[in-house]
Design a protein around this motif. Structure first.
Motif, PDB file in Angstrom:
ATOM      1  N   LEU A  22       0.807  -1.219   0.000  1.00 20.56           N
ATOM      2  CA  LEU A  22       0.000   0.000   0.000  1.00 20.56           C
ATOM      3  C   LEU A  22       0.843   1.273   0.000  1.00 20.56           C
ATOM      4  O   LEU A  22       0.464   2.263  -0.644  1.00 20.56           O
ATOM      5  N   VAL A  23       1.964   1.258   0.710  1.00 19.62           N
ATOM      6  CA  VAL A  23       2.735   2.497   0.914  1.00 19.62           C
ATOM      7  C   VAL A  23       3.172   3.145  -0.403  1.00 19.62           C
ATOM      8  O   VAL A  23       3.007   4.362  -0.573  1.00 19.62           O
ATOM      9  N   PRO A  24       3.744   2.401  -1.375  1.00 21.46           N
ATOM     10  CA  PRO A  24       4.109   3.073  -2.634  1.00 21.46           C
ATOM     11  C   PRO A  24       2.911   3.716  -3.326  1.00 21.46           C
ATOM     12  O   PRO A  24       3.018   4.826  -3.868  1.00 21.46           O
ATOM     13  N   LEU A  25       1.761   3.053  -3.309  1.00 17.77           N
ATOM     14  CA  LEU A  25       0.565   3.625  -3.921  1.00 17.77           C
ATOM     15  C   LEU A  25       0.138   4.893  -3.192  1.00 17.77           C
ATOM     16  O   LEU A  25      -0.279   5.884  -3.806  1.00 17.77           O
ATOM     17  N   ILE A  26       0.259   4.868  -1.875  1.00 13.43           N
ATOM     18  CA  ILE A  26      -0.156   6.012  -1.063  1.00 13.43           C
ATOM     19  C   ILE A  26       0.754   7.208  -1.311  1.00 13.43           C
ATOM     20  O   ILE A  26       0.277   8.346  -1.463  1.00 13.43           O
ATOM     21  N   ILE A  27       2.061   6.988  -1.363  1.00 11.02           N
ATOM     22  CA  ILE A  27       3.005   8.085  -1.597  1.00 11.02           C
ATOM     23  C   ILE A  27       2.703   8.761  -2.931  1.00 11.02           C
ATOM     24  O   ILE A  27       2.668   9.999  -3.037  1.00 11.02           O
ATOM     25  N   LEU A  28       2.476   7.965  -3.950  1.00  8.75           N
ATOM     26  CA  LEU A  28       2.173   8.539  -5.265  1.00  8.75           C
ATOM     27  C   LEU A  28       0.825   9.241  -5.265  1.00  8.75           C
ATOM     28  O   LEU A  28       0.648  10.271  -5.930  1.00  8.75           O
ATOM     29  N   ALA A  29      -0.139   8.719  -4.511  1.00  5.55           N
ATOM     30  CA  ALA A  29      -1.435   9.386  -4.409  1.00  5.55           C
ATOM     31  C   ALA A  29      -1.291  10.753  -3.750  1.00  5.55           C
ATOM     32  O   ALA A  29      -1.954  11.722  -4.138  1.00  5.55           O
ATOM     33  N   LEU A  30      -0.425  10.853  -2.741  1.00  2.21           N
ATOM     34  CA  LEU A  30      -0.187  12.144  -2.092  1.00  2.21           C
ATOM     35  C   LEU A  30       0.413  13.147  -3.075  1.00  2.21           C
ATOM     36  O   LEU A  30       0.096  14.345  -3.029  1.00  2.21           O
ATOM     37  N   LEU A  31       1.266  12.680  -3.969  1.00  6.52           N
ATOM     38  CA  LEU A  31       1.817  13.566  -4.994  1.00  6.52           C
ATOM     39  C   LEU A  31       0.731  14.013  -5.965  1.00  6.52           C
ATOM     40  O   LEU A  31       0.673  15.189  -6.348  1.00  6.52           O
ATOM     41  N   VAL A  32      -0.127  13.098  -6.352  1.00  5.81           N
ATOM     42  CA  VAL A  32      -1.212  13.435  -7.283  1.00  5.81           C
ATOM     43  C   VAL A  32      -2.157  14.455  -6.665  1.00  5.81           C
ATOM     44  O   VAL A  32      -2.726  15.296  -7.370  1.00  5.81           O
ATOM     45  N   MET A  33      -2.310  14.410  -5.350  1.00  2.00           N
ATOM     46  CA  MET A  33      -3.222  15.335  -4.678  1.00  2.00           C
ATOM     47  C   MET A  33      -2.784  16.793  -4.813  1.00  2.00           C
ATOM     48  O   MET A  33      -3.567  17.713  -4.553  1.00  2.00           O
ATOM     49  N   ALA A  34      -1.529  17.021  -5.218  1.00  2.15           N
ATOM     50  CA  ALA A  34      -1.060  18.391  -5.428  1.00  2.15           C
ATOM     51  C   ALA A  34      -1.621  18.999  -6.709  1.00  2.15           C
ATOM     52  O   ALA A  34      -1.544  20.213  -6.903  1.00  2.15           O
ATOM     53  N   VAL A  35      -2.201  18.183  -7.584  1.00  4.19           N
ATOM     54  CA  VAL A  35      -2.807  18.708  -8.808  1.00  4.19           C
ATOM     55  C   VAL A  35      -3.995  19.588  -8.432  1.00  4.19           C
ATOM     56  O   VAL A  35      -4.911  19.131  -7.742  1.00  4.19           O
ATOM     57  N   PRO A  36      -4.011  20.850  -8.868  1.00  3.11           N
ATOM     58  CA  PRO A  36      -5.055  21.791  -8.412  1.00  3.11           C
ATOM     59  C   PRO A  36      -6.375  21.633  -9.143  1.00  3.11           C
ATOM     60  O   PRO A  36      -6.955  22.602  -9.624  1.00  3.11           O
TER      61      PRO A  36
END
Length: 316
Positions: free
Chosen positions: A228-242
């Motif tokens: 789960l952790v790699p998916l979560i880290i990348l999801a946190l990066l995607v959340m920066a998309v405005p």
């Protein structure tokens, strides 16, 4: 175009959510809303408290190094207010804008107040990006090729260099850049500050990851934490998309695709994202206690720049 952009972002986010609903059905959304109750709510408040304290402490360190008085208790209260406003108001950054300008006015230097918040948020994002790069290159996700080609990296660097060069030709921009660089060296890049800022930013990232794991378990996922952790880290990066509606949008789309590619089920990824969105809102609810403006003692301070123009430069 500036007037149309907020509506365009809203429309794109709604289109993403509608597309997910048509593709995966509404059950995943409803399951996510139902799962965000009971023990996950208690966990969200506890994890959110620790994450907020780490982030507020980071803000305190930068502000103090820039000569702006800020104690941890006040910083935590203001940070909770900003989180709540970010969650419920359009654009997702209005809480941070309020936090920056309010603190700058109380300290007598709006320009440095804005820069302190910009530095604080940027420090957190850079640490997250660094962790994300490690994940991308060391933990490949089956079915997802996230490593950019050399041509893409070079093109992005060239575009960034050209943009900075064009912007720096304006005298006012050069003045702002000089002031920003001077404060950046003192507030962030100094040897006495940088290790503490990296540690606090890593702690904040760990809090977000922990909340995501709680969301995944509440959504019914039994996948190992290491998966789960790699998916979560990348999801946190995607959340920066405005492009989002109250934080919902790209996060849900990415996790649906990533969970599907990892063999965990696209619907499971969508449900996890929805649960996380609800829990993140729950974690910001203590901000209700401080959302009303509180009159504080003004701190007189000599103005050393022109704050009005700098607010326009950073927050405009």
């Amino acid at each position: 175009m500036k007037r149309l952009w907020p509506w365009l972002r809203l429309g794109l986010a709604v289109a993403v959510l509608v597309g997910l609903g048509l593709r995966l059905g509404t059950d995943a959304f409803l399951d996510g809303l139902r799962a965000a109750a009971g023990w996950p709510v208690v966990a969200a408040l506890a994890i959110g408290g620790l994450t907020t304290v780490a982030s507020a402490w980071r803000w305190c360190l930068i502000s103090r190094r820039l000569g702006l008085p800020l104690n941890l208790r006040t910083a935590v209260a203001d940070y909770y207010r900003a989180l709540l406003l970010n969650a419920v108001l359009p654009a997702g950054v209005l809480g941070d804008v309020h936090r920056a300008v309010s603190h700058g006015k109380q300290s007598g230097d709006v320009g440095r107040g804005v820069r302190a918040v910009v530095f604080e948020r940027t420090a957190g994002q850079l640490v997250l990006v660094a962790i994300g790069l490690v994940v991308v290159f060391t933990q490949p996700i089956r079915g997802l090729d996230l490593v950019p080609s050399a041509d893409v990296v070079i093109a992005c660097l060239i575009a960034l260099t050209v943009a900075v060069g064009v912007a720096a030709r304006a005298p006012r921009v050069r003045e702002v850049l000089r002031a920003t660089w001077a404060d950046l060296r003192v507030g962030v890049l100094d040897r006495a500050a940088l290790p503490h800022l990296v540690t606090l930013s890593a702690a904040a990232v760990a809090g977000h990851v922990a909340l995501f794991i709680v969301a995944a378990r509440a959504a019914g996922s039994t996948a190992p934490v290491g998966t789960l952790v790699p998916l979560i880290i990348l999801a946190l990066l995607v959340m920066a998309v405005p492009i989002n509606v109250g934080g919902f949008g790209p996060r849900e789309a990415f996790l649906a695709v990533a969970f599907g590619a990892a063999g965990l089920g696209a619907a499971q990824g969508l449900t996890t994202a929805v649960v996380y969105g609800v829990l993140a809102l729950v974690a910001s609810l203590p901000g209700i206690l401080v959302v009303l403006p509180v009159k504080r003692r003004e701190v007189p301070r000599e103005r050393r720049d022109q704050p009005g123009q700098q607010v326009l430069a950073f927050a405009g």
